[in-house]
Design a protein around this motif. Structure first.
Motif, PDB file in Angstrom:
ATOM      1  N   ASP A 228       0.857  -1.179   0.000  1.00  0.00           N
ATOM      2  CA  ASP A 228       0.000   0.000   0.000  1.00  0.00           C
ATOM      3  C   ASP A 228       0.897   1.234   0.000  1.00  0.00           C
ATOM      4  N   PRO A 229       0.834   2.082  -1.032  1.00  0.00           N
ATOM      5  CA  PRO A 229       1.727   3.239  -1.075  1.00  0.00           C
ATOM      6  C   PRO A 229       1.502   4.210   0.072  1.00  0.00           C
ATOM      7  N   ALA A 230       0.262   4.281   0.587  1.00  0.00           N
ATOM      8  CA  ALA A 230      -0.021   5.174   1.705  1.00  0.00           C
ATOM      9  C   ALA A 230       0.770   4.770   2.945  1.00  0.00           C
ATOM     10  N   GLU A 231       0.938   3.484   3.151  1.00  0.00           N
ATOM     11  CA  GLU A 231       1.733   3.006   4.283  1.00  0.00           C
ATOM     12  C   GLU A 231       3.201   3.333   4.090  1.00  0.00           C
ATOM     13  N   ALA A 232       3.668   3.223   2.854  1.00  0.00           N
ATOM     14  CA  ALA A 232       5.083   3.458   2.571  1.00  0.00           C
ATOM     15  C   ALA A 232       5.490   4.895   2.857  1.00  0.00           C
ATOM     16  N   VAL A 233       4.611   5.878   2.564  1.00  0.00           N
ATOM     17  CA  VAL A 233       5.001   7.284   2.687  1.00  0.00           C
ATOM     18  C   VAL A 233       4.804   7.840   4.088  1.00  0.00           C
ATOM     19  N   LYS A 234       4.203   7.092   4.980  1.00  0.00           N
ATOM     20  CA  LYS A 234       3.939   7.591   6.325  1.00  0.00           C
ATOM     21  C   LYS A 234       5.233   8.034   7.003  1.00  0.00           C
ATOM     22  N   ASP A 235       5.266   9.297   7.443  1.00  0.00           N
ATOM     23  CA  ASP A 235       6.401   9.894   8.169  1.00  0.00           C
ATOM     24  C   ASP A 235       7.662  10.017   7.322  1.00  0.00           C
ATOM     25  N   ALA A 236       7.568   9.873   6.008  1.00  0.00           N
ATOM     26  CA  ALA A 236       8.747   9.987   5.150  1.00  0.00           C
ATOM     27  C   ALA A 236       9.071  11.448   4.871  1.00  0.00           C
TER      28      ALA A 236
END
Length: 324
Positions: A63-71
């Motif tokens: 899930d791309p939304a999970e990947a970008v969290k806090d990035a």
């Protein structure tokens, strides 16, 4: 490979796509200490398993939304045609103050497809590393891919200078030389230096494929250096290049028209035996080659180069960047 020059630039870098460029970035980030955490997104379960096996990411996400969290840095490494859908998915989940960039070979389409979905407080600095091989997929990546290569940044109007400088430093620590350019100018320049050559290569190899079977076998068997170079270019990822041509069509069509006119003139010179015309053209183009060499952009013509670099590449039928 250069040793890390200083501490991490970002706590977390999120790579949306893990083909040749995405996986090479992951290796470079880890080797050069550019981030404390590397997150990689791929929509394909098979690719995610490969990423975990290779070990170039600290976390792997479907899930791309999970990947970008806090990035702090989010890099779009998917084919250009997939940018809008991914941007829609991640926009609401981007951290305040994050920098968003990409690695696409066209820039106006990237601004069009990603920009509208970025929330206030997120900085957008599109980018294009002029680096790559004909290989694709996460297995093809290597950390030195960006060494002594150009990276073009095309910041959108109003982008704060510190964000541009920070991304510039990121690419420089990956080994690249960075320059800034207007997005439209970038697309026109790349249409002649990259996109048109790929289109010509695909066409020449396609012509060879359409020959009768006996002739086709001889074409493969007796391939001269020039044809081998065309097959190397034509071996690039088809999904990525489909998207490039569809999203930079105006500039490509303009350059293709100019090329067609020049080709017609050359055809006429050959037909009428105009040796001076032919020699004059060849001398002028030879000077361009000398300029490429002086700019350290020549590379090598060693067919063993990918093996020397340890690039396994992807076999026919395997997933390329467009299927990650």
């Amino acid at each position: 490979m250069s040793a890390p020059a200083e501490g991490p630039l970002f706590d977390k870098v999120a790579l949306l796509g893990a083909g040749l460029i995405g996986s090479s970035l992951a290796w470079a980030v880890r080797a050069r200490g550019l981030a404390g955490h590397v997150a990689a997104y791929s929509r394909r379960e098979e690719t995610r398993a490969t990423i975990e096996k290779l070990g170039f990411a600290d976390s792997v996400h479907g899930d791309p939304a999970e990947a970008v969290k806090d990035a702090g840095l989010v890099i779009f490494c998917v084919p250009v045609g997939a940018n809008e859908a991914v941007a829609k998915a991640v926009g609401p989940h981007l951290a305040a103050g994050a920098i968003v960039t990409d690695v696409g070979s066209v820039k106006q389409a990237v601004v069009r497809d990603i920009g509208p979905y970025l929330p206030e407080g997120v900085e957008f600095v599109p980018g294009h590393p002029i680096a790559g091989t004909e290989h694709s997929g996460p297995e093809a990546g290597f950390g030195d891919l960006f060494e002594q290569r150009w990276c073009i940044l095309t910041p959108v109007p109003g982008t704060p200078e510190p964000a541009v400088d920070r991304l510039k430093t990121f690419w420089e620590r990956c080994g690249s030389t960075v320059t800034l350019m207007d997005a439209g100018h970038h697309d026109k320049v790349l249409a002649i230096t990259s996109h048109l050559p790929h289109l010509i290569a695909y066409t020449i190899v396609g012509t060879a494929v359409d020959l009768e079977e006996s002739e086709r076998a001889e074409v493969v068997k007796f391939s001269a250096g020039g044809f081998r170079d065309f097959t190397r270019i034509a071996g690039s990822d088809p999904v990525m290049w489909r998207d490039v041509f569809l999203n930079n069509r105006e500039a490509v069509l303009e350059m293709l028209q100019r090329f067609s006119e020049d080709l017609t003139a050359l055809q006429r010179a050959i037909r009428w035996g105009e040796g001076e015309t032919l020699e004059g053209l060849f001398r002028r183009t030879r000077e361009i080659r000398s300029g490429v060499i002086e700019a350290h952009q020549a590379g090598t013509f060693d067919a063993r180069e990918p093996e020397r670099l340890g690039i396994a590449g992807s076999a026919p039928g395997k997933a390329g960047p467009g299927e990650d």
